[in-house]
Design a protein around this motif. Structure first.
Motif, PDB file in Angstrom:
ATOM      1  N   GLU A   4      70.056 145.091  41.013  1.00  0.00           N
ATOM      2  CA  GLU A   4      68.821 145.623  41.588  1.00  0.00           C
ATOM      3  C   GLU A   4      67.747 145.772  40.504  1.00  0.00           C
ATOM      4  N   THR A   5      68.127 146.274  39.357  1.00  0.00           N
ATOM      5  CA  THR A   5      67.185 146.397  38.245  1.00  0.00           C
ATOM      6  C   THR A   5      66.703 145.025  37.797  1.00  0.00           C
ATOM      7  N   LYS A   6      67.616 144.086  37.759  1.00  0.00           N
ATOM      8  CA  LYS A   6      67.256 142.711  37.381  1.00  0.00           C
ATOM      9  C   LYS A   6      66.224 142.135  38.363  1.00  0.00           C
ATOM     10  N   LEU A   7      66.445 142.343  39.665  1.00  0.00           N
ATOM     11  CA  LEU A   7      65.496 141.854  40.667  1.00  0.00           C
ATOM     12  C   LEU A   7      64.146 142.554  40.524  1.00  0.00           C
ATOM     13  N   HIS A 114      70.279 141.738  60.150  1.00  0.00           N
ATOM     14  CA  HIS A 114      70.497 140.721  61.180  1.00  0.00           C
ATOM     15  C   HIS A 114      69.893 139.358  60.810  1.00  0.00           C
ATOM     16  N   PHE A 115      69.407 139.197  59.584  1.00  0.00           N
ATOM     17  CA  PHE A 115      68.928 137.884  59.141  1.00  0.00           C
ATOM     18  C   PHE A 115      70.122 136.925  59.089  1.00  0.00           C
ATOM     19  N   PRO A 116      69.882 135.626  59.208  1.00  0.00           N
ATOM     20  CA  PRO A 116      70.993 134.669  59.291  1.00  0.00           C
ATOM     21  C   PRO A 116      71.877 134.553  58.048  1.00  0.00           C
ATOM     22  N   GLU A 117      71.288 134.515  56.849  1.00  0.00           N
ATOM     23  CA  GLU A 117      72.116 134.298  55.672  1.00  0.00           C
ATOM     24  C   GLU A 117      71.952 135.435  54.667  1.00  0.00           C
ATOM     25  N   ILE A 118      73.006 135.690  53.935  1.00  0.00           N
ATOM     26  CA  ILE A 118      73.062 136.843  53.034  1.00  0.00           C
ATOM     27  C   ILE A 118      71.965 136.825  51.965  1.00  0.00           C
ATOM     28  N   PRO A 119      71.713 135.722  51.247  1.00  0.00           N
ATOM     29  CA  PRO A 119      70.679 135.807  50.203  1.00  0.00           C
ATOM     30  C   PRO A 119      69.258 135.965  50.745  1.00  0.00           C
ATOM     31  N   THR A 120      69.074 135.723  52.023  1.00  0.00           N
ATOM     32  CA  THR A 120      67.763 135.919  52.644  1.00  0.00           C
ATOM     33  C   THR A 120      67.600 137.363  53.116  1.00  0.00           C
ATOM     34  N   ALA A 121      68.702 138.066  53.290  1.00  0.00           N
ATOM     35  CA  ALA A 121      68.680 139.447  53.771  1.00  0.00           C
ATOM     36  C   ALA A 121      68.338 140.385  52.609  1.00  0.00           C
ATOM     37  N   VAL A 122      67.110 140.269  52.149  1.00  0.00           N
ATOM     38  CA  VAL A 122      66.627 141.061  51.019  1.00  0.00           C
ATOM     39  C   VAL A 122      65.146 141.355  51.246  1.00  0.00           C
ATOM     40  N   ALA A 123      64.705 142.505  50.762  1.00  0.00           N
ATOM     41  CA  ALA A 123      63.300 142.878  50.908  1.00  0.00           C
ATOM     42  C   ALA A 123      62.897 143.750  49.727  1.00  0.00           C
ATOM     43  N   ALA A 124      61.588 143.829  49.510  1.00  0.00           N
ATOM     44  CA  ALA A 124      61.055 144.658  48.428  1.00  0.00           C
ATOM     45  C   ALA A 124      59.764 145.308  48.908  1.00  0.00           C
ATOM     46  N   ARG A 125      59.447 146.421  48.271  1.00  0.00           N
ATOM     47  CA  ARG A 125      58.181 147.088  48.548  1.00  0.00           C
ATOM     48  C   ARG A 125      57.823 147.966  47.353  1.00  0.00           C
ATOM     49  N   ILE A 126      56.586 148.383  47.336  1.00  0.00           N
ATOM     50  CA  ILE A 126      56.169 149.409  46.397  1.00  0.00           C
ATOM     51  C   ILE A 126      56.058 150.698  47.192  1.00  0.00           C
ATOM     52  N   HIS A 127      56.760 151.713  46.710  1.00  0.00           N
ATOM     53  CA  HIS A 127      56.766 153.018  47.360  1.00  0.00           C
ATOM     54  C   HIS A 127      56.655 154.066  46.257  1.00  0.00           C
ATOM     55  N   GLN A 128      55.655 154.902  46.354  1.00  0.00           N
ATOM     56  CA  GLN A 128      55.392 155.934  45.347  1.00  0.00           C
ATOM     57  C   GLN A 128      55.346 155.323  43.939  1.00  0.00           C
ATOM     58  N   HIS A 129      54.623 154.217  43.837  1.00  0.00           N
ATOM     59  CA  HIS A 129      54.345 153.520  42.577  1.00  0.00           C
ATOM     60  C   HIS A 129      55.558 152.832  41.957  1.00  0.00           C
ATOM     61  N   GLU A 130      56.644 152.722  42.689  1.00  0.00           N
ATOM     62  CA  GLU A 130      57.848 152.065  42.175  1.00  0.00           C
ATOM     63  C   GLU A 130      58.255 150.931  43.104  1.00  0.00           C
ATOM     64  N   VAL A 131      58.769 149.856  42.533  1.00  0.00           N
ATOM     65  CA  VAL A 131      59.308 148.760  43.338  1.00  0.00           C
ATOM     66  C   VAL A 131      60.690 149.182  43.837  1.00  0.00           C
ATOM     67  N   ILE A 133      64.045 148.026  46.396  1.00  0.00           N
ATOM     68  CA  ILE A 133      64.754 146.865  46.935  1.00  0.00           C
ATOM     69  C   ILE A 133      65.606 147.309  48.118  1.00  0.00           C
ATOM     70  N   MET A 134      65.642 146.464  49.142  1.00  0.00           N
ATOM     71  CA  MET A 134      66.539 146.653  50.278  1.00  0.00           C
ATOM     72  C   MET A 134      67.408 145.400  50.362  1.00  0.00           C
ATOM     73  N   ALA A 135      68.712 145.583  50.301  1.00  0.00           N
ATOM     74  CA  ALA A 135      69.628 144.443  50.369  1.00  0.00           C
ATOM     75  C   ALA A 135      70.908 144.887  51.079  1.00  0.00           C
ATOM     76  N   PRO A 136      70.942 144.789  52.406  1.00  0.00           N
ATOM     77  CA  PRO A 136      72.087 145.284  53.168  1.00  0.00           C
ATOM     78  C   PRO A 136      73.436 144.712  52.726  1.00  0.00           C
ATOM     79  N   TYR A 137      73.441 143.503  52.169  1.00  0.00           N
ATOM     80  CA  TYR A 137      74.691 142.862  51.750  1.00  0.00           C
ATOM     81  C   TYR A 137      74.809 142.777  50.233  1.00  0.00           C
ATOM     82  N   GLY A 138      73.985 143.504  49.546  1.00  0.00           N
ATOM     83  CA  GLY A 138      73.999 143.452  48.100  1.00  0.00           C
ATOM     84  C   GLY A 138      73.239 142.231  47.588  1.00  0.00           C
TER      85      GLY A 138
END
Length: 182
Positions: A4-7, A114-131, A133-138
């Motif tokens: 997660e830190t790497k991403l 519910h996305f089709p493939e695991i590496p696509t099931a990832v998201a990012a945002r800035i929240h309270q000035h920090e990036v 990560i959301m990754a339901p499958y790691g």
């Protein structure tokens, strides 16, 4: 280094992606994230030393009180004003369950799961000035270049044909030749 830190570091080093995350943050969308291909492709570009342009910028949010497509188009127009001429694609996860006749999703996390493939099931945002990560499958499969279906799309499920069709259409191995597609 934790994946997660790497991403987060990969995303922070890309001024274009940071501008996208900042634009989405400015709209204060309920449970709003930048998801899927933009994040996935950036990681693969770093892993395989290439540079691919975004084919779309998937912005997701969750608002069960307003599931109209018209609202999604309004949000796309707002993003267009903030960052013109970008391939914005906004989807309210409160209605996306209808696409594959799933039970209603409860959050953006549920939608991404519910996305089709695991590496696509990832998201990012800035929240309270920090990036964040959301990754339901790691993130292991994403960073190892392994593409496999989420459990909703595995062989033997009603949705497995969608995964197979996506893999044929995407032709990811022509861009990132070392990917392992299961």
């Amino acid at each position: 280094m934790e994946l997660e830190t790497k991403l987060i570091n990969i995303l922070k080093e890309d001024s274009y992606i940071i501008k996208i995350l900042q634009a989405v943050e400015k709209l204060h969308l309920k449970d709003g994230w930048v998801a899927a291909g933009l994040i996935r492709n950036k990681v693969w570009d770093v892993l395989y030393d290439t540079d691919t342009p975004p084919n779309d910028i998937d912005v997701i949010y969750f608002d069960s009180k307003d599931i109209s497509r018209a609202t999604e188009k309004i949000i796309e127009a707002q993003l267009e004003k903030l960052m013109p001429e970008q391939p914005w694609s906004v989807k309210n996860q409160a209605r996306m369950h209808q696409k594959n006749n799933n039970p209603p999703y409860r959050s953006s996390f549920d939608g991404v799961a519910h996305f089709p493939e695991i590496p696509t099931a990832v998201a990012a945002r800035i929240h309270q000035h920090e990036v964040e990560i959301m990754a339901p499958y790691g993130l292991e499969d994403l960073f190892q270049g392994i593409v496999k279906p989420t459990h909703y799309y595995q062989e033997g499920t009603e949705l497995s044909a969608i995964y197979k069709e996506r893999m044929q259409k995407k032709k990811w191995q022509t861009i990132w030749s070392d990917l392992v597609i299961e």
